[in-house]
Scaffold this motif. Structure first.
Motif, PDB file in Angstrom:
ATOM      1  N   GLU A  18       0.805  -1.304  -0.306  1.00  0.00           N
ATOM      2  CA  GLU A  18       0.085  -0.129  -0.105  1.00  0.00           C
ATOM      3  C   GLU A  18       0.568   1.313   0.164  1.00  0.00           C
ATOM      4  OE1 GLU A  18      -2.951   0.495  -0.537  1.00  0.00           O
ATOM      5  OE2 GLU A  18      -3.459  -1.913  -0.823  1.00  0.00           O
ATOM      6  N   ASP A  19       1.655   1.393   0.748  1.00  0.00           N
ATOM      7  CA  ASP A  19       3.121   2.652   0.979  1.00  0.00           C
ATOM      8  C   ASP A  19       3.630   2.870  -0.692  1.00  0.00           C
ATOM      9  OD1 ASP A  19       4.667   4.340   2.057  1.00  0.00           O
ATOM     10  OD2 ASP A  19       6.270   3.284   1.989  1.00  0.00           O
ATOM     11  N   TYR A  20       3.520   1.444  -1.715  1.00  0.00           N
ATOM     12  CA  TYR A  20       4.194   1.238  -2.538  1.00  0.00           C
ATOM     13  C   TYR A  20       3.732   2.487  -3.125  1.00  0.00           C
ATOM     14  CZ  TYR A  20       6.902  -0.028  -6.842  1.00  0.00           C
ATOM     15  OH  TYR A  20       8.128  -0.446  -7.926  1.00  0.00           O
ATOM     16  N   ARG A  21       2.391   1.800  -3.270  1.00  0.00           N
ATOM     17  CA  ARG A  21       1.313   1.864  -4.198  1.00  0.00           C
ATOM     18  C   ARG A  21       0.876   3.800  -4.346  1.00  0.00           C
ATOM     19  NH1 ARG A  21      -3.253  -3.311  -4.090  1.00  0.00           N
ATOM     20  NH2 ARG A  21      -2.411  -4.099  -5.309  1.00  0.00           N
ATOM     21  N   GLN A  22       1.061   4.228  -2.666  1.00  0.00           N
ATOM     22  CA  GLN A  22       0.711   5.828  -2.663  1.00  0.00           C
ATOM     23  C   GLN A  22       1.939   6.432  -3.460  1.00  0.00           C
ATOM     24  OE1 GLN A  22      -2.036   6.718  -1.577  1.00  0.00           O
ATOM     25  NE2 GLN A  22      -1.571   8.734  -1.678  1.00  0.00           N
ATOM     26  N   LYS A  23       3.042   5.726  -2.699  1.00  0.00           N
ATOM     27  CA  LYS A  23       4.320   6.900  -3.727  1.00  0.00           C
ATOM     28  C   LYS A  23       3.865   6.698  -5.151  1.00  0.00           C
ATOM     29  CE  LYS A  23       7.812   5.155  -0.421  1.00  0.00           C
ATOM     30  NZ  LYS A  23       9.709   4.291  -0.516  1.00  0.00           N
ATOM     31  N   ILE A  68       6.878   4.806 -13.507  1.00  0.00           N
ATOM     32  CA  ILE A  68       7.489   4.747 -12.282  1.00  0.00           C
ATOM     33  C   ILE A  68       7.346   3.520 -11.206  1.00  0.00           C
ATOM     34  CG2 ILE A  68       6.594   6.123 -10.077  1.00  0.00           C
ATOM     35  CD1 ILE A  68       4.722   7.450 -11.968  1.00  0.00           C
ATOM     36  N   ALA A  69       7.057   2.861 -11.360  1.00  0.00           N
ATOM     37  CA  ALA A  69       7.067   1.562 -10.466  1.00  0.00           C
ATOM     38  C   ALA A  69       8.764   1.387 -10.726  1.00  0.00           C
ATOM     39  CB  ALA A  69       6.609   0.284 -10.932  1.00  0.00           C
ATOM     40  N   ARG A  70       8.958   1.179 -12.231  1.00  0.00           N
ATOM     41  CA  ARG A  70      10.091   0.606 -12.631  1.00  0.00           C
ATOM     42  C   ARG A  70      11.603   1.159 -11.646  1.00  0.00           C
ATOM     43  NH1 ARG A  70       9.325   0.945 -18.192  1.00  0.00           N
ATOM     44  NH2 ARG A  70       8.380  -0.564 -17.664  1.00  0.00           N
ATOM     45  N   LEU A  71      11.050   2.925 -11.583  1.00  0.00           N
ATOM     46  CA  LEU A  71      12.047   3.564 -11.652  1.00  0.00           C
ATOM     47  C   LEU A  71      12.074   4.015  -9.497  1.00  0.00           C
ATOM     48  CD1 LEU A  71      14.016   6.047 -11.887  1.00  0.00           C
ATOM     49  CD2 LEU A  71      11.891   7.895 -11.376  1.00  0.00           C
ATOM     50  N   PHE A  72      11.023   3.334  -9.278  1.00  0.00           N
ATOM     51  CA  PHE A  72      11.023   3.484  -7.837  1.00  0.00           C
ATOM     52  C   PHE A  72      12.237   1.237  -7.075  1.00  0.00           C
ATOM     53  CE2 PHE A  72       7.669   5.892  -6.977  1.00  0.00           C
ATOM     54  CZ  PHE A  72       8.119   6.980  -7.267  1.00  0.00           C
ATOM     55  N   LYS A  73      11.458   0.594  -7.905  1.00  0.00           N
ATOM     56  CA  LYS A  73      12.582  -0.793  -8.146  1.00  0.00           C
ATOM     57  C   LYS A  73      13.849  -0.306  -7.807  1.00  0.00           C
ATOM     58  CE  LYS A  73       8.205  -3.405  -9.206  1.00  0.00           C
ATOM     59  NZ  LYS A  73       7.940  -4.941  -9.851  1.00  0.00           N
ATOM     60  N   GLN A  74      14.555   0.627  -9.480  1.00  0.00           N
ATOM     61  CA  GLN A  74      15.779   0.662  -9.850  1.00  0.00           C
ATOM     62  C   GLN A  74      16.639   1.195  -8.431  1.00  0.00           C
ATOM     63  OE1 GLN A  74      15.726   2.169 -12.891  1.00  0.00           O
ATOM     64  NE2 GLN A  74      15.487   0.762 -14.648  1.00  0.00           N
ATOM     65  N   THR A  93       1.233   6.796  -6.888  1.00  0.00           N
ATOM     66  CA  THR A  93      -0.148   7.876  -6.822  1.00  0.00           C
ATOM     67  C   THR A  93       0.258   9.431  -6.894  1.00  0.00           C
ATOM     68  OG1 THR A  93      -1.653   6.151  -6.559  1.00  0.00           O
ATOM     69  CG2 THR A  93      -2.642   8.283  -6.189  1.00  0.00           C
ATOM     70  N   ASP A  94       1.249   9.503  -5.589  1.00  0.00           N
ATOM     71  CA  ASP A  94       1.705  10.957  -5.360  1.00  0.00           C
ATOM     72  C   ASP A  94       2.729  11.077  -6.153  1.00  0.00           C
ATOM     73  OD1 ASP A  94       0.397  10.232  -3.316  1.00  0.00           O
ATOM     74  OD2 ASP A  94       2.320  10.475  -1.437  1.00  0.00           O
ATOM     75  N   GLN A  95       3.503   9.898  -6.686  1.00  0.00           N
ATOM     76  CA  GLN A  95       4.262  10.666  -8.149  1.00  0.00           C
ATOM     77  C   GLN A  95       3.625  11.169  -9.369  1.00  0.00           C
ATOM     78  OE1 GLN A  95       7.387  11.593  -7.556  1.00  0.00           O
ATOM     79  NE2 GLN A  95       7.836  11.893 -10.038  1.00  0.00           N
ATOM     80  N   ILE A  96       2.485  10.606  -9.533  1.00  0.00           N
ATOM     81  CA  ILE A  96       2.457  11.225 -10.634  1.00  0.00           C
ATOM     82  C   ILE A  96       0.982  12.817 -10.750  1.00  0.00           C
ATOM     83  CG2 ILE A  96      -0.416  10.327 -11.681  1.00  0.00           C
ATOM     84  CD1 ILE A  96       0.468   7.805 -11.470  1.00  0.00           C
ATOM     85  N   ALA A  97       0.533  12.230  -9.034  1.00  0.00           N
ATOM     86  CA  ALA A  97       0.154  13.650  -8.679  1.00  0.00           C
ATOM     87  C   ALA A  97       0.708  15.063  -9.011  1.00  0.00           C
ATOM     88  CB  ALA A  97      -0.802  14.145  -7.203  1.00  0.00           C
ATOM     89  N   ARG A  98       1.833  14.655  -8.279  1.00  0.00           N
ATOM     90  CA  ARG A  98       2.630  15.682  -8.629  1.00  0.00           C
ATOM     91  C   ARG A  98       3.209  15.953 -10.269  1.00  0.00           C
ATOM     92  NH1 ARG A  98       5.549  13.073  -3.574  1.00  0.00           N
ATOM     93  NH2 ARG A  98       6.831  11.572  -5.434  1.00  0.00           N
TER      94      ARG A  98
END
Length: 124
Positions: free
Chosen positions: A28-33, A115-121, A35-40
């Protein structure tokens, strides 16, 4: 002896339950991050669209802040700039909503999967 095995099994199951709960919290924390990045991203483009429209439609950009604009009275200038500002804010907000929707569904680059791929890297 069987009772000891049952207690050990119970402790192991409790630990496993705790791990599963923490795993869900991390997800859930990962999904929220994401979503927050897309909003930014959408907010930044919203601001750029609004500022760009105001600057583009600004009457006589070189002397805008002076009273030297020919054939334009102060009331006319006020209403023009109010209309331009309102339209730019509406279009900027619409762009933010549209971009958020498109990024959430991966129709544009830098969407949810990117964004998910970037966060994983970053995390590895």
């Amino acid at each position: 002896m069987i009772l000891d095995y049952c207690r050990d099994l119970f402790d192991i199951l409790e630990n496993l339950e705790g791990l599963l709960k923490s795993s869900e919290e991390l997800r859930e924390d990962y999904r929220q991050k994401i979503t927050d990045q897309i909003a930014r991203q959408a907010s930044i483009l919203d601001i750029l669209v609004s500022i760009g429209m105001i600057v583009y439609f600004m009457p006589d950009k070189t002397v805008f802040f002076s009273n030297l604009i020919p054939a334009t009275g102060p009331v006319d200038l006020f209403f023009r700039m109010s209309a331009i500002t309102f339209l730019s804010l509406v279009l900027g907000y619409g762009a933010r909503l549209g971009l958020t929707w498109l990024w959430q569904r991966n129709f544009l680059p830098a969407g949810r999967k990117d964004i998910a791929r970037l966060f994983k890297q970053i995390n590895h």
